[in-house]
Scaffold this motif. Structure first.
Motif, PDB file in Angstrom:
ATOM      1  N   SER A 193      -8.610  -6.680  -9.569  1.00 50.66           N
ATOM      2  CA  SER A 193      -9.127  -6.650  -8.206  1.00 50.66           C
ATOM      3  C   SER A 193     -10.021  -7.858  -7.993  1.00 50.66           C
ATOM      4  CB  SER A 193      -9.929  -5.371  -7.993  1.00 50.66           C
ATOM      5  OG  SER A 193     -11.100  -5.442  -8.763  1.00 50.66           O
ATOM      6  N   SER A 194     -10.477  -8.010  -6.761  1.00 53.09           N
ATOM      7  CA  SER A 194     -11.341  -9.160  -6.486  1.00 53.09           C
ATOM      8  C   SER A 194     -12.665  -9.032  -7.226  1.00 53.09           C
ATOM      9  CB  SER A 194     -11.587  -9.281  -4.989  1.00 53.09           C
ATOM     10  OG  SER A 194     -11.985  -8.038  -4.479  1.00 53.09           O
TER      11      SER A 194
ATOM     12  N   VAL B  55      -7.038  -3.218 -12.281  1.00 53.27           N
ATOM     13  CA  VAL B  55      -6.652  -2.033 -11.510  1.00 53.27           C
ATOM     14  C   VAL B  55      -5.282  -1.534 -11.958  1.00 53.27           C
ATOM     15  CG1 VAL B  55      -8.050  -2.489  -9.484  1.00 53.27           C
ATOM     16  CG2 VAL B  55      -5.793  -3.508  -9.664  1.00 53.27           C
TER      17      VAL B  55
ATOM     18  N   PHE C 273      -5.900  -9.513  -4.791  1.00 51.52           N
ATOM     19  CA  PHE C 273      -5.561  -9.253  -6.189  1.00 51.52           C
ATOM     20  C   PHE C 273      -5.304 -10.542  -6.961  1.00 51.52           C
ATOM     21  CE2 PHE C 273      -3.946  -5.525  -3.847  1.00 51.52           C
ATOM     22  CZ  PHE C 273      -4.785  -4.576  -4.402  1.00 51.52           C
TER      23      PHE C 273
ATOM     24  N   SER D 195      -8.987  -5.117   1.387  1.00 46.34           N
ATOM     25  CA  SER D 195      -7.779  -4.833   0.637  1.00 46.34           C
ATOM     26  C   SER D 195      -7.366  -3.386   0.848  1.00 46.34           C
ATOM     27  CB  SER D 195      -8.037  -5.060  -0.840  1.00 46.34           C
ATOM     28  OG  SER D 195      -8.996  -4.130  -1.282  1.00 46.34           O
TER      29      SER D 195
ATOM     30  N   SER E 169      -5.637  -0.142  -0.905  1.00 47.14           N
ATOM     31  CA  SER E 169      -5.611   0.327  -2.286  1.00 47.14           C
ATOM     32  C   SER E 169      -4.201   0.154  -2.827  1.00 47.14           C
ATOM     33  CB  SER E 169      -6.024   1.786  -2.349  1.00 47.14           C
ATOM     34  OG  SER E 169      -5.054   2.565  -1.693  1.00 47.14           O
ATOM     35  N   LEU E 170      -4.164   0.059  -4.094  1.00 44.94           N
ATOM     36  CA  LEU E 170      -2.922  -0.276  -4.758  1.00 44.94           C
ATOM     37  C   LEU E 170      -2.075   0.981  -4.910  1.00 44.94           C
ATOM     38  CD1 LEU E 170      -1.749  -2.723  -6.339  1.00 44.94           C
ATOM     39  CD2 LEU E 170      -2.796  -1.721  -8.337  1.00 44.94           C
TER      40      LEU E 170
END
Lengths: 1158, 607
Positions: free
Chosen positions: B14-15, B20, B128, B251, B253-254
């Protein structure tokens, strides 16, 4: 046997998530302690996978978890078996209707994970190959339903699993190759790719690995089920050899042996050819990744089967024209394998790659990286091709040089890589020129066309980052531009080629136009844009720091020195070029003359322009100039810069407006003059940075400078044993005592120490002051002389005498108001190298010879103190001193504490080991004393040494000064003046002095002095010659008159006593004083003298043969006098002594004895 | 694994530099382990660098990544060697590609040892950081380690060990880039198919008329004209702003499950097999039913898991982007490049071959032609008159081309901005639109924007001869032609002159961090500052003053945009009624350089 621990509690889905997370992050600790590890965890996971209440997503995640951590989890074979059983269970279960696709993908994942785990754990050392067989059988069952519609993706996955097994355990499936081929031929869905790749993998192992069982590929000889692991695996395993897995780079080796084997078995060769031609029909139906895998598998096979390259070319040539980078790369891979058969196509491929790198913003997902990759491929390709065939250089160079101008909207990264290519082309062109040169029999017929184009290549290429000139130095454009300069400059001389290093230095860079061009560009743009200065500096630094290209950096500095410095304008802007000048000055190979001239001129400009507003600027620039001077001193031999630098520094000392700069300049000048070259460089190097002086790029070094360390005080105690301060002229009297006069000290009033007083009441110097205080003070002194004669009327003779005395005293400075009279004691400081090194602990390399091996002390400060009334003794500074060499036998250094050292002794070299020290005293009282000496100095290692040296003794003879002659007395009249003065003083100090009450005004008119005389006699029983010699040696300056012909005859010939009044004794008319010569036969004075002496014996034996008389006048600072009248006879001499400072008589006695008798 | 592409592991950070998502491929790792064992056996004790089979945990990787970021100045690093570069780091190698192919030093806390891993593919997408570690051979790793530890002044070209040879030797790196790009699109939801739109009349036409001249389709399919909804072209954003490689905030979420299943299908064992997200997701979504019968007579390609059933049609859209740099100076020729792509959507039953004519390519100076893998390109490239392809499902990019010779720019003219005082400037535009273009070509939309990324505009006075003016803080936008009032069949002249007032310039300290190369701040702060009257030209003075706190741009930018004054032309087409063929031109970097200011140039190829 202990009971196994209870199985861990089942975990909820949330807990599983946490566990997986922790395992991935390496935070195992909290789980392993509770036994969530190893086989129990596997069991737990497998049972969770079978649970109905867990989502399929979680189950998939569990599978991946097991897969990723299988090494630590599957520690027992039973776990593998359990895994396989679970897999069977899942595969055979029907798909729930609601989530068909999801359950398919779950099953697929299960297949993948299980296969993966089996591969990781699969060695055939254990008997668990049965489980492996089980897995293979299960996979084959799935695979064995070609064209079945619904599960086609699952079948594809199963094929992938089998392929991975085959890759991991080559030849595992080779016995059933025929079945697989059959499946391949019948499969028509998109899953066919997996079947084809599986077949390719199997064929690959059959061809490449020797151990394949010799079964036909076309006809199935063994049934598909039950599946058995081929026998070869067991055979191999006997050696405990794990070579069942052979990694790619072995292919080539195996291929060569394989192809020979293949030829022998002709039938098999034909079979393989059939299979491969079947396979080669497939590439266009494969995905990109599939093509890559396919090529990886089939290329070695094609090689082994010695297929014609053209067959492959037809199949794959389209790949290079796709915009898929992976396919292009796959094509390049094939090209590299078949370089020979693709001979002649390199230009086409190169052109293609050139074009690809040109794709603007439409390139693959707008990402520059693929463009960069294609440039790299091109570079790699050219290198490879040229490495094989040098003749292709020219064609590459010509094509590339034109196609590689970066475009305006190319990203800078791409621009910089394209510029790399341009640099490479320049190398190729240059080498081509070189080749041509050699071809022409070594004559220098350089092909003009190509050489010019190299320069043009650089100029045109750099145009795309032309902003580098004026953008700030940290901009990316500048970084790219200077990177390109570097590439062009360094060119062909690769770092790996070690033996070329000397030849490149022989070759003058000026021969090559590219160097001239770069030099010109750098100089021109730097002159215009000062922002480039830091870039130039770091560019030069980069070259200088390289073992191979140091010469280029130096060359660059030289050219800057030659071509850049003369073009600089001398104004304030020059300051921004200082970093470059600093580098130039730091380079030994560059002559500093031009730079010094520039700096000197700049100094002049700074001084001229200095005004109220420029104070800070002047300081800053001046300090920087000095910083460069300092760098020069560090790096150059003093001799080469002495003239210019000393002139510059001297100029700065004298005229620079800023005090600090002047100060520093003086320090540097002093160092330059005093300290020999190497020591100076070492010394300056210790602290690379001086604050405010030399701003250099590396500012941190200042803070790394070690702080001054003080020498261990214990060591300082014996400092006097190796550092010696000695008098140049030893004292005649060696004992040291001094008469202390408690009477004088009792008085708190300092003035009472002296018999002066301020003449406060009147400004008229001639007027006599008769205030009571004056009388009191005078009487203090005078009470020793018992006679308090009343004032007399002065006759003309007396008044003449008083006049002389007044004139004399008026020229004596009053030390309370003026700088007092100083006496100087010359001394010599030296120290013993060996003892010094031993004590300080500086280690000097033993191999160095000459003075460089000697230790040195720096910035020595000698401080003096004394209990004697010598006033304030100024400290003495010695910038630099070398230690005395140890081995050489310097006689004086061994015995120096005792012997007289003639000043002129020793060669020039010796002077380096000795520093002359002048101790200046300003005595308040002429008396001997002891001067304590404290030294503080720095050793080579910047350690501070301090301590007490042996004291210096001061004798009464140190106080001897010649009488002060007033300025208005002409030179030729001086001897007579002195004689008159002698006579006057002699009279005044006599017992019947008519001047006892007179006071005499001192110079400045504020203080007055009175004379109260004392007299004494001394008989010296020495032959006249030794007396005369002693007088000549020690008292010559003070002789004012010589009388008596015999004496005059002797003395005049000696030429030592000169410019005195010579008086023949016959014509002696000294009526004012009794002439001893005349009255040797007795007289009132003689008798009186006898009374005082109380020693008649020796006198009686004195021969009466008079020779003459010395009259000696000694001035004792601050204002006293000592008068000798030496009546010389042939065997003895009578010395009459008169003084107006009676305490000195005590020392005079001893002095005379030491002087004449010993 | 000569020639192959396998990936040992993938990490998504993540940033905030936290992992993640991570995925390791044990099968590939096993190969690496075996290769290492073999290497250490053959290398013996003499080799100083030992390769160990080792894969960092997520935490170790994140730590190493943060560490590298600190050392190399930014996420991507310096890319080329600067004074801040240290030996052993990527920028020491002095190659811009090290911003994308990075190395990491993993410090193992407990063992106190450090592992060097390379090549780590770095791709920054949205919030990302995607990292992939492809499988290479141990000797590759060793070579690279030697390269970044050499003590010399930088790689020269003829070096025995160089990055180019390594990269040429390693398709796994190329493959890994493809993987991370695809994954990057998935995690940010940027999966878009190539756009296929159609318009009644070509706006601005295809600059390359020959391409669109005639289309014949062989095979069994017939084109069917059915309207499709075309999404409006995303407006070309202003690229004059400083690009930063810091991911943007906001962002989403993944979606780990989607990612997981994509990876499982695309690269089940770590070897990427099929990176087509649309195909894979279609298979995940739909599965296969008994209706999906394989065609009886031909092989079904792996990239076409489903066959189209239904109405048949085929659509082509040509997108062209013009990149123009107009200088209006004698010594600098204008540069015009048109890049085009032909997008296609073939809704055809079965597995037909389609032939797309490429007539007149020779005369049009097409520099570059590259094709979709499904095209059957003849052996010697694109000099044939047609390309035959077997279309995959959905929209796809059939081919790309690029032309830089012999095209007329749709907007031509000059722009001048002259500063009359420190905060006031006079500007002048003189443009000719659509010169030399005939009907039915039309220009639907044209604006010209003066961009002042470094100055605030207070006011803008002046009236254009045509169109309207909108000014914002940092730009002045002159909308010459807006939608619905397209110009076709005639050329028009547009002039606009006026004055601009700016907020007084304030020197701000360039932040020391953030710039790629770091500012060289140890240099004298008393850098000669002359008073304005020393410099004759107020413009030069201003330029000098303003360039002092310019920041370094990323290596991915063409040049430092902010250092120049320019106006940017935007043209793009409006939404059109669809037919089967459409062509449209958008402006890429369409720049009118201030004739009176500095401008970036590049040499042009003299053939």
């Amino acid at each position: 046997m202990t009971t196994p621990p209870p199985p861990p509690k089942p975990l909820s889905s949330q807990e599983w998530e946490t566990l997986i997370e922790d395992y991935n992050h390496g935070r195992l600790h909290r789980w392993t302690t509770y036994d969530y590890a190893g086989p129990p965890l596997v069991d737990l996971a497998l049972s969770s996978i079978l649970r109905k209440d867990f989502s399929l997503h979680l189950k998939q995640r569990l599978l991946i978890f097991l897969e990723e951590h299988s090494i630590s989890l599957f520690t027992s074979p039973a776990s593998l078996l359990r895994l396989l059983e679970t897999l069977r269970l899942v595969i055979q279960s029907p798909n729930p209707n609601d989530a068909v696709s999801l359950s398919f993908s779950f099953k697929e994942q299960f297949l993948i994970s299980t296969t993966s785990i089996f591969i990781v754990h699969g060695t055939f050392a254990t008997a668990d190959f049965e489980t492996l067989e089980g897995l293979v059988e299960l996979l084959l069952t799935i695979v064995n339903r070609p064209n079945h519609g619904i599960d086609r993706q699952t079948r594809a996955v199963a094929c992938e699993c089998l392929r991975e097994l085959e890759l991991a355990f080559p030849c595992l499936l080779s016995e059933i190759a025929a079945h697989i081929w059959g499946l391949c031929q019948s499969e028509r869905t998109h899953a066919a790719q997996s079947y084809v790749l599986l077949l390719a993998a199997v064929i690959h192992s059959i061809v490449v690995y020797d151990k394949a069982p010799n079964v036909s590929i076309l006809n199935a000889s063994t049934p598909l089920f039950p599946f058995n692991v081929p026998r070869i695996f067991f055979e191999n395993d006997k050696d405990g050899d794990d070579s069942d897995d052979i990694v790619g780079d072995d292919d080539e080796k195996n291929v060569s042996s394989a192809s020979s084997n293949l030829k022998e078995t002709n039938v098999r060769y034909k079979e393989l050819r059939r299979v491969i031609s079947f396979l080669l029909e497939w590439p266009q139906y494969l995905t990109c990744g599939g093509v890559l895998e396919f090529m990886r598998m089939t290329m070695p096979v094609a090689n082994a089967l010695e297929l014609q390259a053209s067959l492959l070319k037809v199949q794959f040539s389209g790949l290079i024209y796709t915009f898929d980078p992976l396919l292009c790369h796959a094509y390049l891979g094939m090209y590299l394998r078949l370089l020979d058969s693709f001979d002649g196509q390199e230009m086409e491929i190169a052109n293609r790659l050139v074009l690809q790198s040109k794709e603007l913003y439409l390139s693959y997902q707008n990402n520059v990286v693929f463009q960069l990759l294609s440039v790299h491929w091109l570079l790699g390709l050219i290198q490879l091709v040229i490495g094989r065939d040098v003749t292709k250089r020219k064609s590459f160079a010509d094509v590339m040089s034109l196609s590689f101008y970066p475009a305006i909207f190319d990203p800078l990264a791409l621009k910089s890589l394209k510029l790399d290519l341009a640099a490479y082309c320049s190398v190729l062109l240059d080498d081509f020129g070189t080749l041509k040169r050699y071809a022409n029999g070594g004559t220098m017929t350089v092909e003009v066309g190509s050489e010019v184009s190299v320069v043009k290549l650089l100029e045109d290429g750099l145009m795309c980052v032309s902003g580098f000139k004026w953008l700030p130095p940290w901009s990316t454009e500048t970084a790219v531009a200077f990177r390109t300069f570097h590439k062009f400059l360094v060119g062909t001389s690769s770092h790996s080629d070690l033996n070329e290093s000397d030849s490149s230095s022989k070759r003058s860079p000026m021969e090559l136009p590219i160097f001239c061009a770069i030099q010109g560009m750098l100089i021109e743009s730097t002159l215009k844009f000062q922002g480039l200065v830091p870039l130039i500096v770091s560019f030069v630094d980069r070259l200088l720091g390289c073992y191979k290209h140091r010469w280029l950096g130096e060359w660059l500095l030289e050219t800057f020195n030659e071509s850049f410095i003369p073009k600089l304008n001398i104004d304030y802007k020059l300051g921004s070029y200082f970093p470059i000048l600093e580098r130039i000055s730091a380079n030994e190979r560059v002559s500093p003359t031009g730079l010094l001239e520039l700096l000197a001129n700049y100094m002049v400009v700074l001084i001229k322009k200095h005004g109220p507003d420029t104070g800070l600027k002047s300081w800053c620039q001046g300090s920087k100039i000095l910083g460069i001077c300092r760098t020069m001193m560090i790096h150059h031999h003093s001799s080469s810069l002495f003239l210019g630098l000393s002139r510059l520094l001297a100029f700065a000392c004298l005229y620079f407006p800023d005090l600090e700069v002047r100060d520093h300049a003086r320090t540097y000048l002093r160092m330059l003059v005093c300290i020999p070259g190497k020591k100076l460089r070492d010394l300056l190097n210790i602290g690379e940075q001086l604050p405010g002086i030399s701003p250099s790029t590396n500012s941190s070094s200042f803070f790394n400078l070690q702080s001054p360390r003080y020498h261990d005080p214990k060591k300082s105690r014996n400092i006097s044993s190796y550092i010696h301060l000695e008098r140049t002229v030893p004292l005649l009297v060696r004992q040291s005592w001094s008469l202390s006069l408690p009477v004088l000290r009792l008085d708190d009033d300092k003035q009472s120490l002296e018999s002066f007083k301020d003449n406060k009441t009147t400004g008229e110097p001639k007027e006599l002051d008769r205030s009571s205080s004056s009388i009191e003070i005078v009487s203090d002194i005078n009470r020793i002389s018992q006679l308090q004669e009343p004032l007399r009327v002065m006759d003309s003779k007396v008044s003449e005498m008083v006049g002389i005395l007044r004139k004399h005293f008026a020229s004596i400075p009053d030390f309370r108001h003026f700088p007092g009279l100083k006496i100087k004691i010359p001394c010599v400081l030296s120290f013993d190298s060996e003892l010094f090194n031993h004590s300080v602990g500086t280690s000097i390399p033993s191999d160095s010879c000459g003075i460089d091996s000697l230790p040195a002390i720096y910035a020595t400060v000698l401080k003096f103190s004394s209990s004697a009334p010598y006033g304030n003794i100024p400290s003495y500074h010695i910038p630099f001193l070398l230690g005395q060499p140890v081995k050489k036998d310097y006689s004086f250094s061994e015995t120096n504490s005792l012997d007289i050292v003639p000043v002129g002794n020793g060669s020039a070299e010796d002077k380096r080991f000795k520093a002359h020290v002048m101790i200046e005293l300003e005595p308040r009282e002429p008396q001997p004393g002891v001067i304590n000496v404290h030294i503080q100095t720095n050793a080579d290692n910047s350690e501070i040494i301090q301590g007490q040296l042996h004291s210096i003794k001061v004798g009464i003879e140190d106080m001897f000064l010649k009488a002060i002659v007033p300025e208005d007395v002409p030179t030729e009249a001086v001897p007579n003046y002195c004689l008159d003065l002698f006579n006057a003083l002699w009279e005044a100090c006599g017992t019947s002095s008519s001047t006892g009450r007179e006071t005499f005004v001192l110079k400045g008119g504020k203080g007055v002095a009175a004379i109260s005389g004392t007299q004494s006699v001394k008989l010296l029983e020495v032959p006249f010659m030794s007396l005369i010699q002693a007088v000549q040696r020690c008292l010559a300056p003070f002789v004012v008159s010589v009388t008596g012909e015999p004496l005059i005859n002797i003395v005049k010939g000696g030429e030592i006593i000169r410019e005195v009044v010579w008086k023949d004794s016959d014509s002696d008319s000294l009526s004012e004083a009794p002439n001893p010569d005349a009255r040797l036969d007795g007289g009132p004075l003689y008798i009186q003298y006898m009374d005082d002496e109380n020693e008649k014996g020796p006198h009686l034996q004195i021969s009466k043969r008079d020779m003459g008389c010395f009259l000696i006048l000694i001035f004792l600072p601050p204002r006293f006098h000592l008068l000798f009248k030496m009546e010389v006879c042939d065997v003895s001499t009578l010395v009459r002594v008169r003084t107006d400072h009676w305490p000195c008589l005590a020392y005079v006695d001893e002095l005379l004895e030491a002087l004449f008798i010993e | 694994m000569a020639g192959g592409c396998s990936i040992r592991a993938i990490w998504i950070l993540s940033s905030q530099d936290a992992v993640v998502y991570s995925r390791r491929f044990p099968v590939v790792e096993r190969r690496w382990r075996l290769a290492c064992d073999k290497e250490s056996q053959s290398a013996g004790a003499t080799d100083s660098l030992k390769v160990v089979p080792y894969l960092p945990t997520d935490s170790e990787l994140a730590a190493a990544f943060i560490d590298r970021k600190k050392r190399e100045g930014s996420v991507r690093g310096f890319g080329i060697r600067t004074s801040h570069s240290v030996k052993g780091s990527d920028s020491w190698v002095d190659d811009p590609i090290t911003r994308h192919i990075i190395s990491l030093n993993i410090d193992k806390e407990e063992q106190g040892e450090s592992h060097f891993i390379w090549p780590v593919i770095l791709h920054v997408k949205g919030p990302f950081y995607l990292l992939a570690l492809p499988l290479v051979e141990p000797h590759h790793l060793k070579t690279y380690a030697r390269m970044c530890n050499r003590s010399d002044c930088g790689n020269t070209i003829g070096e025995d060990e160089n990055l180019s040879s390594l990269l040429l030797d390693l398709p796994s790196i190329t493959g890994a880039f493809m993987v991370v790009h695809t994954i990057g699109d998935i995690v940010t939801g940027d999966i878009t198919e190539p756009e296929v739109v159609a318009s009644a009349s070509p706006s601005v036409g295809g600059l390359l008329d020959s391409l669109t001249g005639s289309i014949g389709i062989s095979g069994r399919a017939k084109p069917v004209a059915t309207p499709i909804a075309a999404s409006a072209t995303s407006s070309t954003s202003v690229s004059g702003t400083l690009a930063s490689d810091a991911p943007k905030i906001g962002s989403r979420s993944l979606d780990k499950d989607a990612l997981q299943s994509f990876i499982s299908s695309a690269m089940p064992f770590g070897t990427p097999m099929d990176l087509s997200y649309s195909n894979i997701s279609a298979m995940k979504m739909n599965g296969f039913s008994s209706v999906d019968v394989p065609s009886a007579d031909s092989k079904q390609p792996a990239w076409k898991p489903y066959l189209y059933r239904g109405k048949q049609r085929i659509l082509f859209t040509i997108h062209e982007t013009v990149h123009v740099a107009m200088y209006d100076r004698d010594e600098i020729p204008d540069s015009i490049t048109a890049s085009g792509q032909v997008n296609c959507r073939a809704e055809l039953e079965g597995l037909p071959d389609v032939s797309f004519p490429l007539t007149g390519l020779g005369s049009a100076h097409v520099e570059l032609l590259s094709f979709h893998p499904c095209a059957q390109v003849p052996e010697h490239g694109g000099d044939k008159h047609a390309v035959t392809f077997s279309p995959p499902l959905g929209n796809f990019l059939l081919m790309r081309y690029q032309v830089s010779d012999g095209i007329r720019p749709p907007v031509k003219g000059f722009y001048q901005l002259s500063m009359v005082s420190e905060n006031e400037g006079a500007f002048l535009f003189k443009l000719r639109l659509m010169e030399g273009y005939k009907t039915p070509l039309s220009l639907e939309f044209c604006t010209v924007t003066m961009l002042f990324p470094r100055r605030m505009v207070v006011s803008c006075d002046g009236t254009p001869s045509i169109g309207t003016v909108f000014s914002t803080e940092r730009s002045v936008e002159w909308r010459i032609i807006t939608s619905g009032r397209g110009v076709s069949g005639k050329s028009i002249e547009a002039t606009f002159s006026g004055t601009l007032k700016f907020v007084p310039w304030q020197t701000k300290k360039p932040p020391s961090s953030g710039s790629v190369f770091g500012s060289i701040d140890d240099e004298d702060s008393d850098f000669e500052t002359d008073s304005p009257n020393n410099i004759v030209n107020v413009e030069d003075f201003l330029a000098e003053k303003m360039s002092k706190d310019l920041q370094a741009v990323d290596l991915e930018e063409p040049f430092c945009w902010q250092a120049y004054s320019y106006a940017k032309v935007s043209i793009f087409p409006a939404v059109k009624a669809p037919v089967e063929l459409s062509a449209q031109v958008t402006s890429g970097e369409y720049i009118l350089w201030n004739t009176l200011g500095k401008c970036p140039v590049a040499a042009t190829r003299k053939a």
